[in-house]
Enzyme design. Structure first.
Site, PDB file in Angstrom:
ATOM      1  CG  ASP A 558      -1.809  -1.227   1.270  1.00 35.27           C
ATOM      2  OD1 ASP A 558      -1.729  -2.065   0.366  1.00 35.27           O
ATOM      3  OD2 ASP A 558      -2.576  -1.364   2.226  1.00 35.27           O
ATOM      4  CD  GLU A 796      -2.068  -6.245   8.815  1.00 30.47           C
ATOM      5  OE1 GLU A 796      -2.462  -5.780   7.735  1.00 30.47           O
ATOM      6  OE2 GLU A 796      -2.347  -5.720   9.925  1.00 30.47           O
TER       7      GLU A 796
END
Length: 828
Positions: A558, A796
């Protein structure tokens, strides 16, 4: 009410069928690999990463989950539940079915804290055991459908006298919303009520459409049903109840009572489940047996309990079990606009109760080996929304698979959700996942179903993301209200603490009169010409471009450095190091340009960022090979030949255009309008220049992962990967090298370690014969990742320097890649 005076035929059969897992149990601890205990006190109890603080057991695609009690006042209850209110996971109770036992003979309420107690979380099961001198209470919870869990309450009378007991169940909904507000303060219009019948009760929830917090229909409900009749008293104002029944247990005998707990988004779901619940309560052991057998198969298949079973350590086996539990726990059954089952990134992370494309490909790849049906359905879930040529909203994106789908569509699609995303797609790994499913299942029909869809998706990249049509593709962003205005002009916002200085020599005149003023000296602008002038001047204080975010998201990385993301402090340090503190010169190295892509008729298709990405083109080269494999399987020989030849050509171009001889690494290439002129293209057909200034990231080892890197180049990449001042950190192979100007150990894609990139890196090294080096890095991951070998949730990402956990808990693609490493790498 069943009585068990001797082992039943069902139990004897179950014991025999579960024997194959005994070998695993002797070498690995299969229980409590994830901490499932917790005491919810409010609907939203987030940590600093916006994760719910506990790790409930979810299974079988259900939309509700449970915890084990950790405090005495919650003994004999499974705490929670957590429900997923369409898109948000919320605890609705501290406990909803707490059991109290009263011995009528001695007129004594049993104190569970005085018993010998055990609480255990097994794969797919939760258990509590309370042993007294005169009796033992055992509670066991299993999921038996995509909407229902069953709880067995087994009481054994150890005395030589009949035992008379009153059973009382109590539950109450939570009144606290979060740290600051009660439910009434946060959601004043949300109504909750209880209704009861002879065998159970229902908690009814009214409609609330709070886009970023909770979404329920007018008939959302939570239902408890029991195998015996009870008398129920309800206190509506407290949202609480008590149900009671009296039973007698013969001497030295056992009895079991069963209850089900179900969460329904709407009345139609509830109506559809009632016959199943009735049948389950009539023959509960058959349902429990099916769950146990199902989990036996998951673990046997996932952990390859054959010739490779002795090649992994107990700690590695534990991580594999945890990975399977995590993936199955994030499995959601069809609901709302999710027309197929799939796997979400994380049930406990605030924003992650939907299906993402890139995540789905990774989840499906791993699950192909132990839960192939869900793997296939996850692929179908994403391709259900593959854009068609007659799409009302974006026909120009025919073939694209959108980024993220949720229970609710967004406003543009006629829904009221906020998480549905069509601003971008994700990297082309769908064929990689589909081919792995075929390898695991040998299901040719699935390949026949998927190949035309995969071809359309593959073609979309070259039609909509290759601005100069040179066969090297860029990431970009779709035509979207967050990227452009109604006329298709790029939109952005720019910040000037002082107005732009148009009097400076060679500075373009910047007219902000067409922009809308906003708070804190921001201007909301549109138009590529104005954008180019502002970029050229470089004297702004900050800039934010929607299409830049879209392009970053499309890459899956991202806010990676290579897409121009760098914070103010890092940019200042970079300017001091490279340009004697000249921030304007430094900023130019991190600026991004966008090009509008059009078709032959001049219709606007979307945007490309001004760089050709090495791993995107690597993925596409690899996909061509996989499409060739699929075509050959279906006897489409000419198609296979064409794809295979195209893959070879692209692989050569990747080695010629994306490798930097000076630093020995692969990088993206940036290009300008001038660079696209034929006389500016170099002898290898490469456009522009390598983006070495933005540092090194995991994109650099992607050609090795796909086995298309030249051998000499692979060795040089390996050398960079193994340097302690680059990627060989406490947790290795982070998302930016330590030398990267935009590196920070706690920035999402500019330092943190993501396990997909670790997997790609280890396989990359292994592909070129560097197995021992890769194994050493893998051991660093398994040994240093916080909580991984203990009972912490899979996370994550991880801090590359310390190994500390970061980001979402119970994260599926981390689990998927750990399982891939376990199966493909650790078995060697």
């Amino acid at each position: 009410m069943p009585l068990f005076r001797k082992p039943s035929l069902t139990i004897m059969l179950l014991t025999l069928l579960l024997l194959p897992l005994t070998a695993l149990a002797t070498t690995s601890k299969t229980s409590d690999v994830i901490d499932r205990a917790g005491t919810p006190k409010q609907h939203k109890d987030y940590d600093k990463y916006q994760n719910q603080r506990f790790n409930p057991l979810f299974d079988l695609g259900a939309w509700h989950g449970f915890l084990l009690p950790e405090q005495e006042n919650n003994y004999a209850a499974f705490t929670g539940p957590m429900v997923i209110a369409e898109e948000y996971s919320l605890f609705i109770a501290e406990k909803l079915e707490k059991l109290t036992l009263t011995d009528l003979t001695n007129k004594q309420v049993l104190d569970f804290s005085q018993a010998k107690i055990s609480r255990t979380a097994k794969p797919g099961e939760l258990h509590q055991n309370f042993a007294f001198k005169q009796l033992t209470l055992e509670l066991s919870l299993y999921f038996i459908s995509h909407r229902t869990a069953i709880i067995e309450t087994k009481i054994t009378n150890h005395s030589n006298e009949k035992l008379a007991l009153t059973l009382a169940w109590q539950g109450e909904l939570l009144s606290q919303w979060d740290d600051k507000k009660t439910v009434k303060q946060a959601l004043p219009q949300w109504q909750r009520s209880l209704t009861a019948n002879a065998n159970g009760l229902t908690f009814n929830f009214s409609e609330v459409r709070n886009t970023w917090n909770i979404m329920t229909s007018e008939s959302a409900q939570y239902q408890i049903s029991r195998s015996l009749a009870t008398k129920t008293t309800i206190k509506q104002k407290q949202h609480s109840y008590q149900s009671t029944a009296t039973i007698n247990i013969a001497k030295n005998s056992s009895t079991s009572i069963f209850s089900t707990q179900s969460y329904f988004h709407n009345q139609s779901e509830a109506d559809a489940e009632q016959a199943f619940i009735k049948a389950a309560l009539e023959k509960p052991q058959a349902k429990i047996l099916a769950t146990k057998l199902r989990w036996q198969q998951y673990l046997r298949k996932a952990m390859d309990l054959g010739e490779n079973s002795g090649k992994r350590s107990p700690a590695q086996n534990k991580v594999a079990i945890k990975a399977v539990e995590t993936l199955n726990g994030n499995w959601r059954s069809p609901a709302g606009n999710l027309s197929h089952a799939g796997v979400t990134p994380s049930v406990t992370a605030r924003w992650f109760n939907g299906f993402w494309a890139w995540d789905s490909w990774k989840h499906a790849y791993a699950m192909a080996h132990f839960n192939a049906d869900v793997a296939k359905e996850n692929i179908r879930a994403m391709f259900t929304y593959q854009i068609q040529a007659d799409d009302a909203l974006r026909p120009q994106d025919e073939g694209m698979v959108i980024d993220a789908i949720f229970y609710n569509k967004d406003q543009a699609r006629g829904g009221d959700g906020g998480n549905w995303n069509e601003r971008n797609t994700k990297p082309p790994l769908a064929s990689w996942a589909v081919w792995e499913i075929y390898k695991a299942t040998q299901d040719v029909s699935f390949i026949k179903e998927m190949l035309p869809k995969l071809q359309r998706y593959h073609q979309w990249w070259y039609r909509n993301r290759d601005h100069n049509q040179n066969g090297l593709v860029e990431y970009g962003a779709t035509k979207h209200r967050y990227h452009n205005n109604a006329q298709g002009d790029i939109s952005f916002k720019v910040r000037y603490v002082t107005p732009p200085n148009n009097a400076m020599p060679d500075s373009p005149d910047i007219d902000l009169s067409s922009c809308q003023s906003a708070d804190e000296n921001w201007y909301l602008c549109s138009g590529i010409s104005l954008y180019q002038k502002i970029i050229a001047s470089s004297d702004y204080d900050d800039i934010d471009i929607g299409a830049q975010h879209g392009a970053g998201w499309e890459s899956g990385m991202d806010n990676a450095a290579r897409f121009g993301f760098i914070n103010a402090e890092q940019l200042s340090n970079y300017a001091n190091k490279k340009y004697q503190g000249d921030i304007n010169k430094a900023r130019k190295d991190w600026q991004v340009m966008f090009y509008q892509n059009t078709n032959d008729a001049g219709d606007f298709l979307g945007f490309s960022i001004n760089q050709e990405s090495v791993e995107l083109n690597t993925y596409l080269a690899h996909e061509k090979t996989l499409l060739a494999n699929m075509a050959e399987l279906l006897q489409q020989k000419e198609l296979a030949k064409s794809y295979r030849q195209a893959a070879k050509v692209l692989a050569k171009r990747i080695n010629k255009c994306f490798f930097d001889e000076a630093s020995g690494f692969y990088y993206d290439r940036s290009f300008t309008a001038t660079d696209m002129k034929s006389d500016k293209i170099d002898k290898n057909g490469c456009t522009g220049k390598l983006l070495t200034a933005r540092g090194r990231g995991p994109e650099g080892w992607s050609p090795l992962w796909a086995s298309i890197a030249d051998v000499d180049k692979a060795e040089r990449v390996k050398n960079v990967m193994l340097k302690s001042n680059e990627f060989n950190t406490t947790i290795p192979l982070g998302t930016a090298a330590l030398s990267n100007p935009a590196y920070d150990a706690d920035i999402y894609w500019r330092g943190r370690v993501w396990l997909d990139q670790v997997y790609f890196g280890l396989i990359a090294l292994d592909n070129y014969g560097y197995h021992q080096e890769a194994k050493t890095l893998a051991e660093k991951l398994f040994n240093n990742a916080e909580g991984l070998n203990e009972n912490g949730a899979i996370r994550e990402n991880y801090n590359p320097e310390t190994g500390a956990v970061q980001g979402a808990t119970n994260f599926s693609w981390s689990a998927a890649h750990l399982l891939m490493l376990y199966r493909e790498f650790l078995a060697e």
